[in-house]
Each structure stands twice: as structure tokens, then as C-alpha cells.
Design a protein around this motif. Structure first.
Motif, PDB file in Angstrom:
ATOM      1  N   GLU A 186      48.294  52.898  21.558  1.00  0.00           N
ATOM      2  CA  GLU A 186      49.585  52.522  21.223  1.00  0.00           C
ATOM      3  C   GLU A 186      49.828  52.518  19.988  1.00  0.00           C
ATOM      4  N   GLN A 236      48.386  54.187  17.732  1.00  0.00           N
ATOM      5  CA  GLN A 236      48.029  55.312  16.953  1.00  0.00           C
ATOM      6  C   GLN A 236      46.616  55.368  16.342  1.00  0.00           C
ATOM      7  N   PRO A 247      57.303  62.779  12.912  1.00  0.00           N
ATOM      8  CA  PRO A 247      58.188  62.468  14.055  1.00  0.00           C
ATOM      9  C   PRO A 247      57.627  62.751  15.395  1.00  0.00           C
ATOM     10  N   PHE A 248      57.116  63.874  15.716  1.00  0.00           N
ATOM     11  CA  PHE A 248      56.615  64.291  16.735  1.00  0.00           C
ATOM     12  C   PHE A 248      55.609  63.301  17.153  1.00  0.00           C
ATOM     13  N   GLN A 267      55.228  60.353  16.705  1.00  0.00           N
ATOM     14  CA  GLN A 267      55.831  58.976  16.893  1.00  0.00           C
ATOM     15  C   GLN A 267      56.600  58.927  18.042  1.00  0.00           C
ATOM     16  N   GLN A 268      56.823  60.197  18.678  1.00  0.00           N
ATOM     17  CA  GLN A 268      57.653  60.069  20.053  1.00  0.00           C
ATOM     18  C   GLN A 268      56.608  59.621  21.215  1.00  0.00           C
ATOM     19  N   GLU A 269      57.491  59.061  22.053  1.00  0.00           N
ATOM     20  CA  GLU A 269      56.618  58.827  23.307  1.00  0.00           C
ATOM     21  C   GLU A 269      57.030  59.622  24.464  1.00  0.00           C
ATOM     22  N   LYS A 270      56.979  61.280  24.098  1.00  0.00           N
ATOM     23  CA  LYS A 270      57.217  61.841  25.361  1.00  0.00           C
ATOM     24  C   LYS A 270      56.511  63.202  25.148  1.00  0.00           C
ATOM     25  N   ARG A 271      56.536  63.950  26.125  1.00  0.00           N
ATOM     26  CA  ARG A 271      55.572  65.229  26.276  1.00  0.00           C
ATOM     27  C   ARG A 271      56.253  66.086  25.418  1.00  0.00           C
ATOM     28  N   ILE A 272      55.050  66.543  24.710  1.00  0.00           N
ATOM     29  CA  ILE A 272      55.719  67.808  23.360  1.00  0.00           C
ATOM     30  C   ILE A 272      54.639  69.096  23.881  1.00  0.00           C
ATOM     31  N   PRO A 322      51.908  61.721  26.542  1.00  0.00           N
ATOM     32  CA  PRO A 322      51.707  60.481  26.568  1.00  0.00           C
ATOM     33  C   PRO A 322      51.371  60.013  27.994  1.00  0.00           C
ATOM     34  N   THR A 365      47.969  58.038  24.283  1.00  0.00           N
ATOM     35  CA  THR A 365      48.533  59.797  24.121  1.00  0.00           C
ATOM     36  C   THR A 365      47.413  60.749  24.109  1.00  0.00           C
TER      37      THR A 365
END
Length: 406
Positions: free
Chosen positions: A253, A255, A297-298, A300-305, A328, A340
Motif C-alpha cells: 500500500e 508502493q 495516475p494509473f 496511484q489508483q486502487e482499481k483494476r487496470i 489491487p 497490488t
């Protein structure tokens, strides 16, 4: 006090008067029945006579004081030969002793309550390893219905499979040592291992003499099994990651990189050990500045990419293009981010092919534009020829401007 045969007070000394607060004149001639408060129903005098028929009687009794309060006394009554005084009664004030007993009882009751309701398994033994107190947690962990099953019994009779090394530890604790272990085990009769965390320490009586031992214990078998399963799962995951051909990296969390495989590390010309424990910022120099602005920005996002393309600069100026899937992982109960995971696929060759195809497409577009302009010019020339023939009064050569195409 001196009593006659009817239980009337005929003598009283100053010590009794000071002890109770009476005046002598108020007691002389009074029946002992008016002073004694007994828990046993019926007249007191016949009971006293029965007790002292053949020997001195020693007992406890409460006497009523002038203000109505009661005082606990130790009484020794002796019957005398015939005379004015038939019974001589000696008294000792037990108020201080009673208060001390009440305090001791309160302390013992409080200790019993604390032990019985402790969240951990606690048991108190005497010097012979007989049970004195046991917590509900202890009874539950060792399959006992209630404390009555074990209080007063020897520990080794109740749990006979206790290993010899633990018996030696108990004796050392009874000798004054404080001993403990965070992760210990013993074999059950059926061959199973039970794991426990424990501490043994002596307890001391009022004379500062060891009165027994207190055992704090916690059965951690379920925890050990869970740790074993987690360790197996972690090892399996580690093997999958390390042996995977695709580049894989895991960060927490904050990074901070916590796992990476050789395929990932080789993208940057680094060793896996050099990456573990480093912040993701260690990878920034390998990314183009403009691309880095797009990627941060990607990250730092807490969602699937899905399908995030990243170009990684190589020695010599080459660039490898990796297509990443970033997922994540959350803690199930709290919903907090745990880690992640990013898995990549190298698409450098595909990107080169796409670039070549794009270049060929652009060439075709240019050729088509040239050809389209040429066709337009031919049509214009046909029209001009027809116009000149018409001015000369001749028939048009091209009845259709597209005729020359047939």
C-alpha cells in the motif's frame, strides 16, 4: 464474665466492659441470653451447659453491645464446682481477625472471578500440582465441563499425556523460576500435535513461601495450522511468480516493491534482490518523462487496470513496450488495500509490426491520392478535346468522358 447456674451475670471484669462498652451496673444480674446473638434457634443457656458438662468449651459467639451493634468474640467457658459462680467465661475480641478474614475472602473471591472469566487459559496449582482455580477458557480448551471436575485433583491425573519435559518445567517453577515459551507442542494420544503458548510462575503465601504455581496457557494449534497453510500458499505463489515467463511485480500500500520475478527485473537490467524493498520511484528513470506523467495516475489508483502500455528504455536507446494488467488485492474483512499485482506482456515486436503496417498504409494513402489526382486530370483533358472538336463543328470524340476507360 462469671455466671450462676441460671445464666445470670454475677461477675464482670474491666476488660469485658472496655471491649463491649457496658457499665458494670448494667450487666450484673442480667441473663447471658440478653447478650448472646446465636444463629442456632432456641435458648442459649441449655446449649452452653451441654457443651461444658465434661470439658471447657471453645467457640465463637456474637454479643450485642449497648448501641445495638454486634461484636464477634472467641469464648472459652468452663464449669466450676458448686458455688456462687457456676461458669467462668473468657472472651477475646475477634473483630480485627474477622475483618482480615473478610478481606481475605473478598480477595480470594475476586481472584477466583478474575481467573474464571479471564479471556486466556489460566490455572492455579498448589505445591502438589493440585488444581485450586481454573478459568473458563482453560476448561473449554481442554474439554472440561466445569471446574468441579478438576478442583483438588492432581494435574497429571487430569491430563496424563503431559510430556516429561513439561513436568520438569513445573518443578522448576515451583522452585521459584519464571519460565515461558511462545511456540511449544505436545503429542496427543492419537498422534496429533497440539501447539501452545505458555508461562509458568510461582505464587507466594503470606509468609513469602511458594504456595504453588500459576500457569498461563493458550492453545495456538489452529493458528499454527493457518500459518502452515499460509506459508504453503505463499511458497506456491512465490514459485509461480519466480518461474513465470511474463514479468510480474507486487507492491504494497506504500508502493514499496515486495515481490518481483527475474523477467520483471531483467526489463531494467537489475537483479531481483536490488528491487525488493524499493519504492516504485526506482523505476522512473527507465520511463520517458511524458509517458511517466501518463502512467503515474494509473499507479496511484486502487482499481483494476486492463491493457496499460508502458515503454521501458533499454541500454543503447532501444525501448521495450510492455502491456500491463494491474490488479489491487484487498483485505476481505476491513476492505483495506493489501497489495497490488502487475503482470505484463512484451508487445515490442507487435508494436514494430503495427508501426510498419501503419507506414505502409500511409504510403498507400499517398499513392491513392496521386492516382486519384491523375484520373481527375485525364477526365478534364477529355472534356477539353470534346470542346475543341465542337468549336470546329466536328463530332465529339468522347461521347462519354469515361469511354477511354473501356
Amino acid at each position: 464474665l462469671g455466671l450462676d447456674t441460671e445464666g445470670r451475670i454475677v461477675q464482670v471484669n474491666d476488660a469485658y466492659l472496655k471491649m463491649t462498652g457496658y457499665r458494670r451496673s448494667a450487666l450484673l444480674g442480667t441473663s447471658i441470653e440478653s447478650l448472646v446473638v446465636s444463629d442456632i434457634p432456641g435458648p442459649f443457656l441449655p446449649k452452653m451447659k451441654e457443651r461444658t458438662a465434661h470439658k471447657t468449651s471453645l467457640y465463637r459467639a456474637r454479643h450485642r453491645k449497648p448501641d445495638g451493634n454486634l461484636v464477634l468474640l472467641e469464648v472459652a467457658v468452663t464449669a466450676l464446682p458448686a458455688g456462687e459462680v457456676a461458669y467462668i467465661c473468657l472472651y477475646r475480641d475477634l473483630t480485627a481477625i474477622e475483618e482480615a478474614e473478610q478481606r481475605a475472602k473478598y480477595t480470594l473471591d475476586l481472584l477466583r472471578y478474575v481467573v474464571e472469566h479471564a479471556h486466556s487459559a489460566v490455572v492455579v496449582f498448589d505445591t502438589q500440582m493440585r488444581y485450586l482455580l481454573a478459568s473458563t477458557k482453560y476448561l473449554t480448551e481442554y474439554g472440561m465441563k466445569n471446574a468441579d471436575e478438576i478442583i483438588g485433583k492432581n494435574h497429571y491425573e487430569v491430563i496424563p499425556y503431559i510430556p516429561e519435559r513439561w513436568r520438569e518445567i513445573h518443578q522448576r517453577a515451583l522452585g521459584g523460576e519464571v519460565l515461558s515459551a511462545e511456540d511449544d507442542y505436545y503429542e496427543m494420544p492419537d498422534g496429533r500435535r497440539e501447539y501452545t503458548r505458555w508461562e509458568c510462575r510461582p505464587w507466594y503465601d503470606a509468609n513469602d513461601t511458594i504456595g504453588g504455581m500459576v500457569l498461563y496457557t493458550e492453545n495456538i494449534t489452529a493458528q499454527k495450522l493457518l500459518e502452515h497453510e499460509l506459508r504453503e500458499a505463499r511458497d506456491y505463489l512465490s514459485t509461480l511468480i519466480s518461474r513465470a515467463n511474463a514479468p510480474i511485480v507486487v507492491w504494497d500500500e506504500t508502493q514499496t516493491i515486495v515481490r518481483a520475478n527475474l523477467s520483471f527485473a531483467s526489463l531494467f537490467g537489475l537483479g531481483v534482490g536490488h528491487l525488493i524493498g524499493q519504492h516504485l520511484e526506482i523505476l522512473h528513470p527507465y520511463l520517458d518523462d511524458e509517458e511517466l506523467k501518463h502512467i503515474l495516475p494509473f499507479a496511484q489508483q486502487e482499481k483494476r487496470i486492463e491493457s496499460l502500455e508502458v515503454g521501458i528504455k533499454q541500454d543503447g536507446g532501444a525501448v521495450k513496450t510492455i502491456l500491463w494488467t494491474i490488479t489491487p488485492v484487498y483485505e476481505q474483512e476491513s476492505g483495506n488495500l493489501l497489495a497490488t499485482i502487475a503482470q505484463g506482456q512484451e508487445i515490442t515486436e507487435r508494436k514494430h509490426l503495427e508501426a510498419e503496417l501503419q507506414e505502409q498504409l500511409e504510403e498507400l494513402r499517398r499513392w491513392y491520392a496521386v492516382m486519384a489526382h491523375r484520373e481527375d486530370r485525364i477526365i478534364e483533358l477529355k472534356g477539353e478535346v470534346n470542346e475543341l472538336l465542337k468549336e470546329q463543328g466536328k463530332d465529339a470524340r468522347y461521347t462519354s468522358i469515361h469511354e477511354g476507360e473501356r
